[in-house]
Motif scaffolding. Structure first.
Motif, mmCIF file in Angstrom:
data_model
loop_
_atom_site.group_PDB
_atom_site.id
_atom_site.type_symbol
_atom_site.label_atom_id
_atom_site.label_comp_id
_atom_site.label_asym_id
_atom_site.label_seq_id
_atom_site.Cartn_x
_atom_site.Cartn_y
_atom_site.Cartn_z
ATOM 1 N N GLU A 236 0.821 -1.207 0.000
ATOM 2 C CA GLU A 236 0.000 0.000 0.000
ATOM 3 C C GLU A 236 0.857 1.259 0.000
ATOM 4 O OE1 GLU A 236 -3.619 2.037 2.632
ATOM 5 O OE2 GLU A 236 -2.646 0.172 3.301
ATOM 6 N N ARG A 237 1.954 1.248 0.750
ATOM 7 C CA ARG A 237 2.861 2.405 0.772
ATOM 8 C C ARG A 237 3.495 2.646 -0.597
ATOM 9 N NH1 ARG A 237 2.475 6.108 4.217
ATOM 10 N NH2 ARG A 237 4.718 6.482 4.434
ATOM 11 N N MET B 248 11.295 4.449 -2.373
ATOM 12 C CA MET B 248 9.855 4.472 -2.155
ATOM 13 C C MET B 248 9.487 4.989 -0.770
ATOM 14 S SD MET B 248 8.937 3.575 -5.095
ATOM 15 C CE MET B 248 7.183 3.649 -4.793
ATOM 16 N N ARG B 249 10.393 4.933 0.188
ATOM 17 C CA ARG B 249 10.100 5.491 1.512
ATOM 18 C C ARG B 249 9.884 6.998 1.412
ATOM 19 N NH1 ARG B 249 13.980 5.762 4.811
ATOM 20 N NH2 ARG B 249 15.612 5.601 3.202
ATOM 21 N N GLN C 105 0.995 4.316 -2.794
ATOM 22 C CA GLN C 105 0.854 5.729 -2.447
ATOM 23 C C GLN C 105 1.995 6.559 -3.043
ATOM 24 O OE1 GLN C 105 0.718 5.652 1.818
ATOM 25 N NE2 GLN C 105 -1.445 5.057 1.911
ATOM 26 N N GLY C 106 3.223 6.062 -2.930
ATOM 27 C CA GLY C 106 4.358 6.795 -3.483
ATOM 28 C C GLY C 106 4.288 6.914 -4.993
ATOM 29 N N ALA D 192 6.480 7.731 -0.469
ATOM 30 C CA ALA D 192 5.303 7.512 0.372
ATOM 31 C C ALA D 192 5.178 8.604 1.430
ATOM 32 C CB ALA D 192 5.386 6.135 1.035
ATOM 33 N N ASP E 281 3.621 11.618 -0.098
ATOM 34 C CA ASP E 281 2.171 11.452 -0.218
ATOM 35 C C ASP E 281 1.477 11.719 1.116
ATOM 36 O OD1 ASP E 281 -0.204 10.419 -1.851
ATOM 37 O OD2 ASP E 281 -0.243 9.069 -0.122
ATOM 38 N N ASP E 282 2.089 11.272 2.211
ATOM 39 C CA ASP E 282 1.503 11.546 3.529
ATOM 40 C C ASP E 282 1.433 13.050 3.802
ATOM 41 O OD1 ASP E 282 1.273 8.837 3.919
ATOM 42 O OD2 ASP E 282 3.138 8.664 5.071
#
Length: 492
Positions: A69-70, A96-97, A73-74, A100, A103-104
């Protein structure tokens, strides 16, 4: 914006995790590029069920549902930020960290405002130096928070206070779990009070909290705020970072102002810096200056870059930095060498020969990204609309008038003249006197052969002098009588 991938031997800036010619860096960057391309291609359609899409990819890849899911989102936010997406696909510096987390942070931001965030984030992730340390996710979140305060109306209001809470959950082993959510300013106040009490009585934070509650001891917690204008509310709190909410504890606290003007030239003769120097260093650095360390400056030691008293090491702002205790000891052991320029930019030389560059993150940090030279884009810039062109022309005309008026000499204001009243003519100024060569015939010097002892002049010389003076007087009177004091006006 710099989206060109550096090559071996290049002189252009690059992040330390994108070092040209380094196999580890290039492998990491290529993996990030491949991951972003893969997850964009696997994004579910608008009408697909999210849970089924996550479960399908999770089963095939072996990733957990949360990680899948993360990743979704990214990849989704990158489709809305085209400039940043192209930069990541070129450089491969963000995994990807980071995506994501972006996106947060952008949750709730209007889609029409994402263009401004795209430009700002592309600028934020553009390096200025070679081997520069990539900003951490924490630093990126702080940067986006400032953008949201500036561009998102209504963000940072008191309505967010409804999420504050403090919960104590009892466990089965005789212990309890204390959790809560407070503002950064309140958290810094609690932390400062607990740490000061713990240090005074040589106890930990838990015992300090119990001591404050049971013994009702008085604790004075000092919070260091910062603002660029003393007449406006503070925007930064040492240890907490940038303030978001409009209503802060600052409005209810006694305030003592401290002016840091001229701190760059201040020097202490002792090893320990003065309070003003400590404050200036923490406000400039913001965090520990070691690469990839994000411990706040309030918990760090003030370290001399060049050892005090050796090789010109002085206690001045340009020779001080914030280092946490771990990295302070690591530097003291001598395994690392560091150089810091007058802007506070640290160049760390690692034992393996690599160089890492860290930039200050505090509110008083120097930002050298301002362009002093004119680039081609600004040189060829033209207005996009007719109204902009009209405004530019009017501004240019006004600037030209102001420039011409500034060149005129300032003269005292003359009294207004009556046009019906004849003004008397001023007499012409007399011409400058010219030094005439003396005529030998008018010389008062006696001819040769005569002596002039005791100022005795012969009588015939005196008679000659009187005749010459009388002739000259007659000529002047004749010229004056020939002039008409009221000449006729020329015919029209």
């Amino acid at each position: 914006m710099n989206t060109q991938q550096p090559t071996t031997g290049t002189t252009q800036p690059y992040w330390s995790n994108c070092k040209p010619g380094d196999n580890d860096s290039q492998r990491y960057c290529q993996r990030n590029r491949d991951d972003l391309t893969y997850w964009i291609s696997k994004l579910p359609n608008d009408n697909d069920t999210l849970l089924i899409a996550i479960t399908t990819i999770s089963t095939r890849t072996g990733l957990s549902k949360h990680m899948t899911e993360r990743a979704f989102q990214g990849a989704a936010i990158m489709k809305l930020l085209p400039h940043l997406r192209n930069q990541v696909l070129t450089w491969g510096h963000l995994d990807m960290r980071y995506l994501a987390a972006i996106d947060d942070c952008l949750t709730g931001v209007a889609e029409e405002q994402l263009k401004e965030f795209d430009t700002a984030l592309t600028w934020f992730f553009t390096p200025e130096y070679q081997d520069q340390t990539l900003p951490s996710i924490t630093q990126m979140k702080a940067f986006i928070e400032q953008l949201k305060l500036k561009h998102c109306p209504g963000y940072g209001t008191t309505g967010t206070f409804i999420f504050k809470h403090l919960t104590i959950r009892q466990g089965n082993d005789g212990m309890a779990d204390l959790t809560g959510v407070v503002t950064k300013e309140e958290g810094q106040l609690i932390t400062t009070a607990l740490d000061k009490t713990a240090k005074k009585y040589d106890i930990d934070r838990v015992d300090a909290l119990i001591k404050i509650l049971t013994e009702k001891i008085n604790v004075t917690a000092t919070l260091n705020y910062w603002t660029h204008d003393p007449t406006k509310p503070p925007t930064y709190l040492d240890g907490a970072g940038n303030l978001i909410f409009k209503e802060t504890l600052f409005n209810n606290l006694p305030v003592k102002h401290q002016d840091l003007t001229g701190i760059e030239q201040e020097e202490s003769e002792h090893y320990r810096p003065t309070k003003r120097l400590k404050t200036a260093v923490r406000l400039r650095d913001g965090i520990c200056r070691f690469p990839d360390c994000n411990k706040p400056a309030t918990t760090c030691d003030i370290d001399h870059v060049v050892e005090f008293g050796k090789n010109g090491g002085k206690t001045i702002l340009s020779n001080l930095q914030c280092l946490c205790r771990t990295h302070h000891n690591l530097k003291t052991d001598g395994d690392l060498t560091i150089f810091m320029d007058h802007y506070g930019i640290c160049h760390w030389h690692m034992p393996n020969g690599q160089v890492r560059i860290t930039t200050p993150q505090g509110p008083q940090a120097h930002h050298p990204k301002a362009a002093w030279a004119q680039n081609w884009k600004t040189y060829r810039a033209r207005p996009k609309t007719t109204d902009e062109a009209k405004k530019n022309f009017q501004q240019q005309t006004q600037e030209a008038k102001t420039k011409e008026e500034s060149k005129k000499p300032t003269t005292p204001q003359q009294p207004s003249k009556d046009p019906h009243k004849t003004q008397p003519k001023k007499p012409p100024a007399p011409p400058p006197k010219k030094r005439k060569r003396q005529n030998p015939t008018t010389s008062t010097r006696p001819p040769k052969g005569f002596s002039n002892h005791n100022n005795h002049t012969p009588q015939w010389v005196k008679d000659l002098q009187n005749d010459i003076k009388q002739q000259q007087t007659t000529k002047k009177e004749k010229k004056t009588s020939e002039k008409d004091p009221f000449p006729e006006e020329p015919p029209f």
